[in-house]
Write an enzyme that holds these catalytic residues in place. Structure first.
Site, mmCIF file in Angstrom:
data_model
loop_
_atom_site.group_PDB
_atom_site.id
_atom_site.type_symbol
_atom_site.label_atom_id
_atom_site.label_comp_id
_atom_site.label_asym_id
_atom_site.label_seq_id
_atom_site.Cartn_x
_atom_site.Cartn_y
_atom_site.Cartn_z
ATOM 1 N N SER A 1 0.883 -1.185 0.051
ATOM 2 C CA SER A 1 0.036 0.272 -0.231
ATOM 3 C C SER A 1 0.335 1.343 0.348
ATOM 4 O O SER A 1 1.269 1.381 -0.612
ATOM 5 C CB SER A 1 -0.598 0.014 1.064
ATOM 6 N N ASP B 1 -8.537 -4.878 -6.104
ATOM 7 C CA ASP B 1 -8.531 -3.758 -4.987
ATOM 8 C C ASP B 1 -8.882 -2.991 -5.412
ATOM 9 O O ASP B 1 -8.216 -2.306 -6.515
ATOM 10 C CB ASP B 1 -6.813 -3.715 -4.998
ATOM 11 N N HIS C 1 -6.819 -5.314 -1.280
ATOM 12 C CA HIS C 1 -5.804 -4.847 -1.209
ATOM 13 C C HIS C 1 -5.011 -6.037 -0.153
ATOM 14 O O HIS C 1 -3.758 -6.165 0.008
ATOM 15 C CB HIS C 1 -6.047 -4.189 0.025
#
Length: 696
Positions: free
Chosen positions: A558, A641, A673
């Site tokens: 991320s 995601d 994610h």
């Protein structure tokens, strides 16, 4: 920054979580067996990691003498987890199974007469704590979710998805039932990992009589609002008033674009008799969540953020006093942010958890007269461990969940006088007793601006300072997530160290636990000081003779994946290998495809067409610096995601390939994610460590 000496003292505490315990008797297939741990001092592997039991506290008996907890165990053959409930005396003793059916059970209520009401396959069941057969209470065709039974037992509060908007073609055109088309006129068309099909979570209230449910009332009838919040809200968003005359629910009553750019959730009170609704947090424009009444019902506490659109704002404890009609921020003057809380049994205190100096600890706050209590926060636990959930208070102690970087979640009794933890559950003791320890130490570095920068460092088993080891810099996501002593089943640092790597986890700018300003300093500076913090931390560690300077890598997900992409251009030969999972690569295309725009607007400054944000989309945009990439890179990308959509990983991989950089794409079409499937997680680990072996 606080003085270094405070944490240095804390680090002297050896973690009581690492003590050896006598394993609970293995009474059910859901408990971890000892078969795979037949070699003492074996190292952690991806397979062993997923064979650990995952523990969560479900509740306490009414007298506080017994803990009900859940254990989820993963089956490699079936590629799924099975959760069952167990009961164990809080003061110590043998754990016994409470449920054994296939499926997952969750506790709704423990009654005064010793019965447990739990949710199983969408229905309520009842069973005595002392055992016996379970009795099915409800048979609701649509099923029940997030159930709360009123204190007087006469009503039930629950949630259910309701079709409000006809976004999906079979709903809009019933004669085309086999079509699969989505039609939108506004934002919030997708969230996290699913497209909005026009169904919204709504709270319902109905009469209740020992399993018989009356006609439910939809508290958000025909409104395109969520409660519980999407996508992660649960039963904590719903509550009963102590007198059973009203219910509370959390909702962000905004729609479309307004929903996507705002964090303004409110707490609403619905009166059963008058059927009227009141906004209890009117004028409070940030997140307001987790409403919880004091035991006597005279005070209501909740968690609150002040700023609309800022999802990582300081979280405060607010208390509303019914007698004085005052609404007071009890932690306004405290330089920290609250994770979770409970009321003390006598209603005089609030116990809460908060990140502090690389850990998550227990705190308390005397409520008393609200104005006098403001700012009087006291830390009550200290040590090399994290405190997770606070389950409840029992006779001078708190029942809590806790972890270290080398121990998964178990439930503990924290003695408020002795300031010590004692294990209640011991689900994974047998497994960990055969796993070689990986030493964890705290380390301070001077950052490039002179600030004190703290890191956790994890060393391989049987670490020898006379040898040289490859080293990994871990870049945390969030970007305002804390790097403390939590235990992850994917980004597992014990596992990484067990494969022979030293791992460093810097608490760089943006992380909570080091003051509100430190937490805020990352916003609109993603590619600035936080990236320099990473370089400062790894440079300092590289001075140690046991670090192989020719074998240093950087990994992250991320914002951590974004950090890897940024570091790829500025590391000046420090790193030999890079790994990015679901990282942001092109901030312009990311702004145009991500879903929670409040996050992008606050942390980046706003859209790419606003020249005031030019630095975000140039200096702090990885795609603008690909010309300086020259390091082997592995890129993971989830197909579902929508927070960091698929184009980010594909663009980065394509750029690396076209620049003839050794690179690999691992595409997970069914993952979001995160990586939730056990088999996919094993592939992830094999590719992760395979890449490091190949390139580092």
């Amino acid at each position: 920054m606080d003085k270094i000496s405070a944490l240095a003292c804390a680090l002297l505490f050896s973690s009581s979580l690492l003590a050896q315990h006598t394993p609970a008797k293995r009474v059910n297939r859901t408990l971890v067996t000892n078969k795979i741990y037949n070699v003492r001092n074996d190292v952690m592997t991806p397979e062993k990691l997923w064979e650990l039991g995952r523990v969560n506290a479900e509740g306490l008996s009414f007298d506080g003498k017994h803990l009900i907890y859940g254990v989820s165990n993963y089956s490699f053959g079936e590629n799924k987890s099975e959760k069952n409930l167990f009961i164990v005396p809080v003061e110590g003793g043998e754990a016994v199974p409470f449920t054994t059916e296939a499926g997952a059970e969750s506790v709704v209520q423990v009654t005064k007469d010793g019965n447990v009401i739990y949710l199983y396959k969408g229905q309520l069941w009842l069973k005595s704590l002392s055992g016996g057969d379970a009795q099915q209470l409800t048979s609701v065709e649509e099923g029940l979710e997030n159930v709360k039974i009123s204190p007087d037992g006469k009503h039930i509060l629950f949630s259910r998805a309701v079709l409000v908007k006809k976004y999906h073609s079979p709903d809009k055109y019933p004669d085309l039932a086999k079509s699969n088309v989505y039609i939108y006129d506004n934002l919030d068309y997708r969230h996290w990992d699913s497209f909005n099909d026009g169904r919204f979570n709504h709270p319902f209230v109905a009469s209740y009589d020992n399993g018989k449910i009356g006609e439910p009332i939809d508290l958000l009838a025909d409104q395109p609002f969520y409660s519980p919040q999407a996508p992660f809200g649960g039963a904590e968003d719903l509550a009963w008033t102590p007198d059973s005359k009203a219910v509370l629910y959390v909702s962000k009553k905004k729609f479309g674009k307004e929903y996507a750019v705002s964090t303004n959730t409110d707490i609403f009170r619905y009166e059963l008799a008058s059927k009227t609704t009141t906004n209890l947090t009117e004028g409070m424009v940030g997140y307001d969540t987790h409403p919880l009444y004091s035991p006597d019902g005279q005070k209501l506490a909740w968690l609150s953020m002040k700023t609309d659109g800022y999802e990582a704002d300081k979280t405060d404890l607010i208390v509303f006093d019914r007698k004085s009609t005052q609404r007071v921020n009890l932690t306004a003057a405290w330089d920290g942010t609250v994770n979770s809380f409970i009321w003390s049994k006598d209603g005089r205190k609030l116990y809460f958890t908060a990140p502090t100096r690389g850990t998550v600890q227990l705190f308390e706050l005397e409520v008393g007269q609200p104005k006098k209590a403001a700012g009087q926060v006291k830390q009550i636990s200290e040590g090399q461990f994290d405190i997770g959930d606070i389950v409840g208070e029992v006779d001078g102690a708190l029942v809590v969940s806790s972890t270290t970087l080398t121990r998964a979640v178990e439930i503990y009794l924290y003695d408020l006088k002795k300031k010590s933890l004692r294990a209640i559950t011991k689900v994974n003791d047998a497994a960990f007793s055969k796993i070689a320890e990986t030493k964890v130490e705290g380390r301070f570095t001077k950052a490039s601006d002179g600030a004190d920068l703290f890191s956790w460092v994890i060393y391989p088993p049987n670490f020898d300072p006379n040898k040289k080891y490859p080293t990994l810099l871990f870049c945390q996501g969030g970007p305002q997530s804390a790097t403390t002593l939590g235990y992850s089943f994917r980004w597992n640092f014990q596992l990484m160290a067990s494969q022979g790597y030293i791992v460093i986890l810097p608490n760089r700018r943006g992380m909570p636990g080091w003051g509100v300003k430190w937490n805020q300093d990352i916003s609109k500076d993603w590619g600035g000081q936080p990236i320099r913090d990473y370089l400062s931390a790894v440079d300092d560690l590289a001075k140690e003779p046991y670090v192989d300077k020719a074998r240093i890598g950087a990994v992250g997900a991320s914002y951590g994946g974004y950090s890897v992409f940024m570091l790829a251009a500025v590391h000046d030969g420090r790193f030999k290998s890079l790994i990015s999972h679901c990282g942001l690569f092109d901030m312009t295309s990311w702004y145009g495809t991500t879903e929670e725009l409040f996050f992008a607007n606050y942390d980046l400054g706003g859209p790419y067409w606003d020249k005031a944000n030019e630095k975000t989309y140039t200096d702090f945009n990885p795609i603008k610096h690909v010309d300086k990439w020259n390091t082997p890179i592995l890129i993971f990308q989830g197909g579902k995601d929508f927070r960091v959509p698929i184009g980010q990983g594909l663009e980065a991989f394509q750029a690396a390939q076209l620049k003839n950089i050794k690179s690999r794409l691992v595409y997970l079409p069914e993952e979001n994610h995160w990586v939730l499937s056990g088999h996919n997680a094993q592939v992830w680990q094999r590719e992760f460590f395979g890449w490091l072996k190949e390139t580092l």
